[in-house]
Write a protein that holds these residues in place. Structure first.
Motif, mmCIF file in Angstrom:
data_model
loop_
_atom_site.group_PDB
_atom_site.id
_atom_site.type_symbol
_atom_site.label_atom_id
_atom_site.label_comp_id
_atom_site.label_asym_id
_atom_site.label_seq_id
_atom_site.Cartn_x
_atom_site.Cartn_y
_atom_site.Cartn_z
ATOM 1 N N LEU A 3 0.825 -1.222 0.000
ATOM 2 C CA LEU A 3 0.000 0.000 0.000
ATOM 3 C C LEU A 3 0.856 1.267 0.000
ATOM 4 O O LEU A 3 0.546 2.247 -0.680
ATOM 5 N N LYS A 4 1.975 1.211 0.760
ATOM 6 C CA LYS A 4 2.855 2.371 0.866
ATOM 7 C C LYS A 4 3.380 2.772 -0.509
ATOM 8 O O LYS A 4 3.268 3.926 -0.927
ATOM 9 N N ALA A 7 0.557 4.111 -2.829
ATOM 10 C CA ALA A 7 0.176 5.501 -2.579
ATOM 11 C C ALA A 7 1.235 6.448 -3.131
ATOM 12 O O ALA A 7 0.923 7.487 -3.697
ATOM 13 N N ARG A 8 2.512 6.059 -2.967
ATOM 14 C CA ARG A 8 3.590 6.923 -3.439
ATOM 15 C C ARG A 8 3.596 7.054 -4.949
ATOM 16 O O ARG A 8 3.789 8.134 -5.505
ATOM 17 N N VAL A 9 3.415 5.909 -5.630
ATOM 18 C CA VAL A 9 3.474 5.923 -7.096
ATOM 19 C C VAL A 9 2.239 6.598 -7.679
ATOM 20 O O VAL A 9 2.311 7.242 -8.719
ATOM 21 N N TYR A 10 1.118 6.485 -6.976
ATOM 22 C CA TYR A 10 -0.118 7.031 -7.539
ATOM 23 C C TYR A 10 -0.237 8.536 -7.355
ATOM 24 O O TYR A 10 -1.014 9.165 -8.045
ATOM 25 N N SER A 11 0.467 9.119 -6.403
ATOM 26 C CA SER A 11 0.265 10.560 -6.215
ATOM 27 C C SER A 11 1.587 11.278 -5.986
ATOM 28 O O SER A 11 1.881 11.719 -4.888
ATOM 29 N N PRO A 12 2.420 11.389 -7.028
ATOM 30 C CA PRO A 12 3.654 12.156 -6.879
ATOM 31 C C PRO A 12 3.385 13.645 -7.029
ATOM 32 O O PRO A 12 2.718 14.069 -7.970
ATOM 33 N N TRP A 13 3.893 14.428 -6.102
ATOM 34 C CA TRP A 13 3.766 15.872 -6.222
ATOM 35 C C TRP A 13 5.134 16.436 -6.601
ATOM 36 O O TRP A 13 6.153 16.023 -6.080
ATOM 37 N N GLY A 43 -2.030 11.639 -11.756
ATOM 38 C CA GLY A 43 -2.049 12.123 -10.385
ATOM 39 C C GLY A 43 -0.885 13.022 -10.030
ATOM 40 O O GLY A 43 -0.711 13.365 -8.877
ATOM 41 N N ASP A 54 7.403 15.501 -3.654
ATOM 42 C CA ASP A 54 8.128 14.232 -3.642
ATOM 43 C C ASP A 54 9.244 14.242 -4.669
ATOM 44 O O ASP A 54 10.272 13.605 -4.497
ATOM 45 N N PRO A 80 10.629 10.342 1.511
ATOM 46 C CA PRO A 80 11.535 10.019 0.419
ATOM 47 C C PRO A 80 11.388 11.003 -0.736
ATOM 48 O O PRO A 80 10.291 11.432 -1.036
ATOM 49 N N LEU A 139 9.152 7.696 -10.698
ATOM 50 C CA LEU A 139 8.171 6.952 -9.904
ATOM 51 C C LEU A 139 8.745 5.602 -9.491
ATOM 52 O O LEU A 139 8.536 5.145 -8.362
ATOM 53 N N ARG B 56 -8.526 6.005 -11.133
ATOM 54 C CA ARG B 56 -8.000 7.016 -10.228
ATOM 55 C C ARG B 56 -9.119 7.726 -9.477
ATOM 56 O O ARG B 56 -8.945 8.848 -9.035
ATOM 57 N N GLN B 59 -8.191 9.070 -6.083
ATOM 58 C CA GLN B 59 -6.963 9.888 -6.089
ATOM 59 C C GLN B 59 -6.752 10.703 -4.802
ATOM 60 O O GLN B 59 -5.653 10.681 -4.245
ATOM 61 N N ASP B 63 -3.464 10.584 -2.272
ATOM 62 C CA ASP B 63 -2.712 11.767 -1.849
ATOM 63 C C ASP B 63 -2.522 11.775 -0.335
ATOM 64 O O ASP B 63 -1.413 11.932 0.173
ATOM 65 N N LYS B 66 -0.254 8.906 0.908
ATOM 66 C CA LYS B 66 1.148 9.156 0.597
ATOM 67 C C LYS B 66 1.747 10.134 1.597
ATOM 68 O O LYS B 66 2.859 9.943 2.087
ATOM 69 N N TYR B 69 2.547 8.616 4.950
ATOM 70 C CA TYR B 69 3.729 7.764 4.983
ATOM 71 C C TYR B 69 5.036 8.553 4.930
ATOM 72 O O TYR B 69 6.101 8.001 5.124
ATOM 73 N N LYS B 70 4.951 9.855 4.639
ATOM 74 C CA LYS B 70 6.189 10.637 4.529
ATOM 75 C C LYS B 70 6.648 11.138 5.891
ATOM 76 O O LYS B 70 5.874 11.143 6.849
#
Lengths: 146, 324
Positions: A3-4, A7-13, A43, A54, A80, A139, B56, B59, B63, B66, B69-70
């Protein structure tokens, strides 16, 4: 993918750090977020705040004036994080780096001398497709980070 | 019957969260479509499905996850206790207010007499605490954003009170359930008192920070307003709060002006009406530039407050002329 990573791959900012450079790469980055190549499909969101980002997109050969600022931006980004160097200047100072002459006195060197770089996108300027490809590689790096 | 009530009360929070995610996705998508962009994929194309998932539509949830987790960076000069605690209090107050608002005609705690006032005060907590968080963050951007937030909150509260209480005066009660009942017996308030509906919709636009009024966190002026220094977990909590807040404000509008979405098939009409309101919000967001702070303030004083006062006057005219 757990899941971690998902979530990271699906929503990079993304934060766009301009370090010197002539604005061509920046125009191409703007094109990536425009209607034709819209990256928000995946995303990706353009933030103007390194604390929310990110991925750092760095453009330009880093001048000595910008060097501390770039370091600070890098440190302000929470882990990260992934750094993408975009364009020939960011990779090896491009036209400012001759074989037979000394380097430009005003430059602090390419981006990887100052901050660790994960992905390189060559081109002068790179096409938007190339930048999107670079984001996809970024990603992968994000998913592999702790 | 009692067991059903308990099950509903537990289920209402996940339902609210899920609907909030759908709503914020819809806002993003429609906003993007108005700008001739694609927005987050509804159905991911086959070639990249392996890496990027099926759809998505969740989405906003990704967000928030993510961000949770940071790592979160806390500035050295910040007032750490205030800075760390505000997002949690904001989320807590928003989640608490869900249990007072009837969702498609049902609410776990909201069946007492003065639920409207409780909700109004609970919804006043988030902006004010965001102000505290922004000003304790030691960043000048946070302070500027907080100042703008204060000024706008001051004026919105007046308009919101006028709009909401014009409805309450007409229905002769302060409980949302009785207001919904009143609308069932007569007509939805959007037809009886359109002025109040317009005033309240404009308040929602301001509180959700839709384009002409996204002054407190304008990305080009103040980096992210009060949220500038928040990162990682704390920002994730704020993001969750925003998801819930979109849901709550839309639901409150539907309860007060559209008889709680209880026309034909309760839950379906509720969702359809919410999406219609979100569509209007996204349209407003896409076609408008941003106001300056003083322009927004003037606009509120010139148009919104007169509309709100006219709504109250209209309520009394209704009460004296038409036999309720």
């Amino acid at each position: 993918m757990n899941l971690k990573q998902k979530a990271r791959v699906y929503s990079p900012w993304v934060f766009h750090a301009h370090a010197g450079g002539c604005n061509n790469c920046d125009i191409e980055i703007a094109a990536v977020f425009s209607p034709r190549f819209d990256v928000e499909r995946m995303g990706v969101k353009l933030k103007n705040n390194p604390r929310h980002a990110d991925i750092l997109l760095v453009t330009g050969p880093v001048p000595k004036q910008v060097e501390p600022a770039l370091k600070r931006i890098y440190n302000q980004t929470p882990n990260p994080k992934v750094v993408v160097a975009i364009g020939g200047c960011a990779i090896d100072c491009g036209p400012y780096n001759y074989d037979d002459a000394p380097e430009n006195y005003a430059l602090a060197g390419p981006v990887n001398k100052i901050i660790p770089v994960d992905v390189y996108v060559p081109g002068c300027p790179p096409r938007p497709e190339a930048i999107i490809h670079g984001l996809a590689l970024a990603l992968e790096c994000l998913a592999l980070k702790k | 019957m009692d067991l059903l009530l308990i099950i509903y009360s537990i289920l209402i929070f996940p339902i609210a969260f899920f609907l909030g995610i759908i709503y914020s996705f819809f806002l993003r998508k429609v906003y993007a479509r108005f700008q001739a962009r694609r927005g987050p994929w509804l159905i991911v194309p086959k070639e990249v499905r392996k890496a990027l998932g099926l759809s998505r539509i969740l989405q906003p949830l990704y967000d928030a996850l993510k961000l949770l987790y940071k790592e979160s960076l806390i500035p050295e000069a910040a007032n750490k206790k205030l800075f760390k605690s505000t997002p949690y209090i904001i989320l807590g107050s928003i989640i608490l207010s869900i249990s007072f608002i009837p969702i498609a005609g049902f609410s776990p705690l909201g069946s007492f007499k003065f639920s409207l006032i409780v909700i109004l005060y609970l919804l006043l907590i988030p902006p004010l605490l965001l102000v505290i968080g922004g000003s304790s963050s030691s960043s000048p951007w946070g302070v500027i954003g907080a100042k703008r937030e204060v000024e706008l909150t001051l004026i919105y509260e007046i308009i919101q009170a006028f709009a909401v209480f014009s409805v309450a005066i007409a229905a002769n009660s302060l409980s949302i359930f009785e207001i919904i009942e009143f609308q069932k017996n007569h007509r939805p308030f959007i037809a009886l008192n359109p002025l109040a509906a317009i005033a309240f919709l404009l308040v929602i636009i301001g509180k959700l920070k839709v384009k002409p009024f996204d002054i407190p966190d304008a990305p080009v002026e103040v980096v992210a307003g009060p949220e500038t220094e928040y990162s990682g977990k704390l920002l994730g909590v704020l993001e969750l709060g925003r998801i819930f807040f979109i849901f709550i404000s839309i639901t409150l509008f539907i309860d007060l002006f559209l008889e709680g979405g209880m026309h034909l098939i309760p839950s379906v009409s509720f969702i359809i009406e919410s999406l219609a309101i979100l569509f209007i919000l996204a349209l407003i967001n896409a076609v408008n530039p941003r106001y300056r702070l003083d322009q927004a303030f003037k606009w509120c004083l010139k148009y919104q407050i007169p509309i709100a006062i006219a709504a109250i006057a209209w309520t009394y005219i209704l009460k004296w002329t038409i036999v309720f």
